[in-house]
Enzyme design. Structure first.
Site, mmCIF file in Angstrom:
data_model
loop_
_atom_site.group_PDB
_atom_site.id
_atom_site.type_symbol
_atom_site.label_atom_id
_atom_site.label_comp_id
_atom_site.label_asym_id
_atom_site.label_seq_id
_atom_site.Cartn_x
_atom_site.Cartn_y
_atom_site.Cartn_z
ATOM 1 N N THR A 6 37.881 -27.190 -52.671
ATOM 2 C CA THR A 6 38.341 -26.660 -51.044
ATOM 3 C C THR A 6 39.223 -27.520 -50.347
ATOM 4 O O THR A 6 40.211 -27.124 -49.918
ATOM 5 C CB THR A 6 37.008 -26.001 -50.587
ATOM 6 O OG1 THR A 6 36.412 -24.984 -51.382
ATOM 7 C CG2 THR A 6 37.463 -25.385 -49.345
ATOM 8 N N CYS A 16 33.931 -29.381 -56.494
ATOM 9 C CA CYS A 16 34.666 -28.311 -55.515
ATOM 10 C C CYS A 16 35.958 -28.901 -54.937
ATOM 11 O O CYS A 16 36.280 -29.988 -54.885
ATOM 12 C CB CYS A 16 33.636 -28.439 -54.310
ATOM 13 S SG CYS A 16 34.430 -27.757 -52.701
HETATM 14 P P1 5GP Z 1 27.249 -30.684 -55.922
HETATM 15 O O1 5GP Z 1 25.758 -30.734 -56.397
HETATM 16 O O2 5GP Z 1 27.723 -30.589 -57.593
HETATM 17 O O3 5GP Z 1 27.812 -31.920 -55.575
HETATM 18 O O4 5GP Z 1 27.431 -29.401 -55.382
HETATM 19 C C1 5GP Z 1 26.984 -28.111 -55.561
HETATM 20 C C2 5GP Z 1 27.515 -27.250 -54.537
HETATM 21 O O5 5GP Z 1 29.120 -26.978 -54.633
HETATM 22 C C3 5GP Z 1 27.233 -25.619 -54.963
HETATM 23 O O6 5GP Z 1 25.680 -25.498 -54.477
HETATM 24 C C4 5GP Z 1 28.154 -24.962 -54.063
HETATM 25 O O7 5GP Z 1 27.931 -24.711 -52.844
HETATM 26 C C5 5GP Z 1 29.464 -25.825 -54.409
HETATM 27 N N1 5GP Z 1 30.233 -25.136 -55.438
HETATM 28 C C6 5GP Z 1 29.936 -24.913 -56.666
HETATM 29 N N2 5GP Z 1 31.039 -24.471 -57.283
HETATM 30 C C7 5GP Z 1 31.961 -24.491 -56.545
HETATM 31 C C8 5GP Z 1 33.316 -24.368 -56.399
HETATM 32 O O8 5GP Z 1 34.136 -23.833 -57.540
HETATM 33 N N3 5GP Z 1 34.211 -24.314 -55.310
HETATM 34 C C9 5GP Z 1 33.571 -24.637 -54.218
HETATM 35 N N4 5GP Z 1 34.391 -24.889 -53.217
HETATM 36 N N5 5GP Z 1 32.171 -25.156 -54.057
HETATM 37 C C10 5GP Z 1 31.570 -25.007 -55.298
#
Ligand code: 5GP
Length: 356
Positions: free
Chosen positions: A188, A186
């Site tokens: 953001t 992400c």
């Molecule tokens: P991870 O387990 O990879 O740390 O986080 C997964 C979470 O990242 C997902 O459930 C979703 O909330 C968030 N996420 C997934 N794709 C994106 C993206 O392209 N942009 C953002 N801002 N958040 C994402």
């Protein structure tokens, strides 16, 4: 302008203080939980971990595998009604699958189609997922889905503050998904400056959700994103999360989605954000000109079989339970004292990436 100067924490900012325990073995720690939900009144029992609704892990193949462990697969948004019809010819385990939709016109059209064709009844959970859960339009949307689906366990998010957690529960959500910006793919926080350290968000929102009660059920939360190690999953539960959702921890395995890529003699699997350029072009055909990408693409070295990870996950969490004297997952947060650590000194995990 206002500055909130209270320090907020991420998983890496804390460790869990050990406590005297009467447990004699980690086998005595139970990781199953049973919840009764605020609106749907449904009772659910399982291991409260879920895959992210991402194309790399929210797949039919994962559901077949993870449902055997009572783990929920949250499907990505790109399956068609036809694909679901085919899938349900050979799958029947509603408690461990979750249908996902966004708030676009096409999402509500597909929801109606799923309902008409009886497919929604194959799911216990529905997840209404947007990156920014603060829009009034989103709360209204949650309310309208609750009217269409009174008996489903509805998840809504993402938000990171107590007042929006309460607002979404009062508008129809049984479970609120917590996390803006902690995800491993992400961007953001880099693109917008918006976010909230994940552990504090979970602690504050869990407290708010658990305080919303109607005598039959309370609100619940999912800690979504930011778990790099199994210990982060433990910290999320210790912070009060009812469920933990992860994309990263479930990606890169044989059973995961995402293409397999060979480079320099090594094998990788793709993992990319749902709002990365790659996802926008692959699933929506183009990136609209007013949208900046808020996700990135990466290759994860192939991690082998998911089964080994699950053994580590169960083993790690049970061990956390023995260190803090918690016989049940439910007791984790009550038995927890977090200690803040100096990040530079907290290097014992550096270089050790889960499953890599
Ligand atoms: P991870 O387990 O990879 O740390 O986080 C997964 C979470 O990242 C997902 O459930 C979703 O909330 C968030 N996420 C997934 N794709 C994106 C993206 O392209 N942009 C953002 N801002 N958040 C994402």
């Amino acid at each position: 302008m206002r500055i909130d100067s209270e320090i907020k924490l991420d998983y890496s900012d804390v460790l869990i203080r050990p406590k005297r325990s009467t447990l004699s073995s980690r086998k005595e720690v139970s990781l199953e939980r049973t919840f009764r939900f605020y609106h749907s009144k449904k009772v659910w029992t399982g291991f409260p971990i879920m895959t992210a609704n991402m194309s790399s892990c929210g797949t039919f193949e994962m559901a077949r595998f993870l449902s055997r462990y009572k783990i929920i697969t949250t499907f990505h948004k790109y399956y068609t009604v036809g694909e679901y019809l085919e899938f349900f010819k050979t799958f029947d385990n509603p408690d461990y699958i979750c249908y996902t939709l966004g708030i676009r016109e096409q999402d509500i059209t597909q929801l109606h189609k799923m309902k008409r064709s009886g497919l929604l009844e194959k799911f216990s959970f529905i997840c209404i997922d947007v990156p920014n859960g603060y829009l009034q339009r989103f709360s209204n949307f949650v309310k309208s889905v609750r009217e269409i689906c009174p008996d489903h366990i509805i998840i809504a998010g993402n938000v990171v503050t107590n007042e929006m957690t309460e607002e979404l529960i009062l508008n129809g959500a049984d479970i609120v998904k917590i996390g803006i910006g902690p995800g491993s793919v992400c961007t953001t926080r880099k693109m917008t400056g918006v976010g909230y350290p994940q552990l504090s968000a979970v602690v504050e929102c869990a407290d708010a959700a658990h305080g919303v009660s109607n005598g039959q059920g309370v609100g619940h939360v999912i800690a979504d994103g930011g778990c790099v190690y199994i210990s982060d999953v433990a910290k999320a539960f210790c912070g009060g999360a009812d469920f933990v959702m992860s994309g990263k921890l479930f990606s890169g395995y044989e059973q995961s989605g995402g293409k397999t890529v060979k480079r320099g003699g090594k094998i990788y699997k793709e993992y990319f954000g749902s709002s990365s350029n790659k996802a926008l072009v692959e699933f929506y055909g183009k990136k609209e000109s007013h949208r900046a990408s808020e996700g990135r693409y990466c290759l994860i070295p192939h991690k082998g079989n998911l089964n080994e990870f699950l053994q580590d996950l169960f083993g790690g969490l049970k061990s956390t339970g023995t260190y803090i004297g918690a016989r049940k997952l439910k007791e984790f947060s009550r038995r927890t004292t977090f200690i803040m650590v100096n990040k530079q000194l907290n290097t014992s995990l550096a270089g050790f990436e889960q499953g890599v």
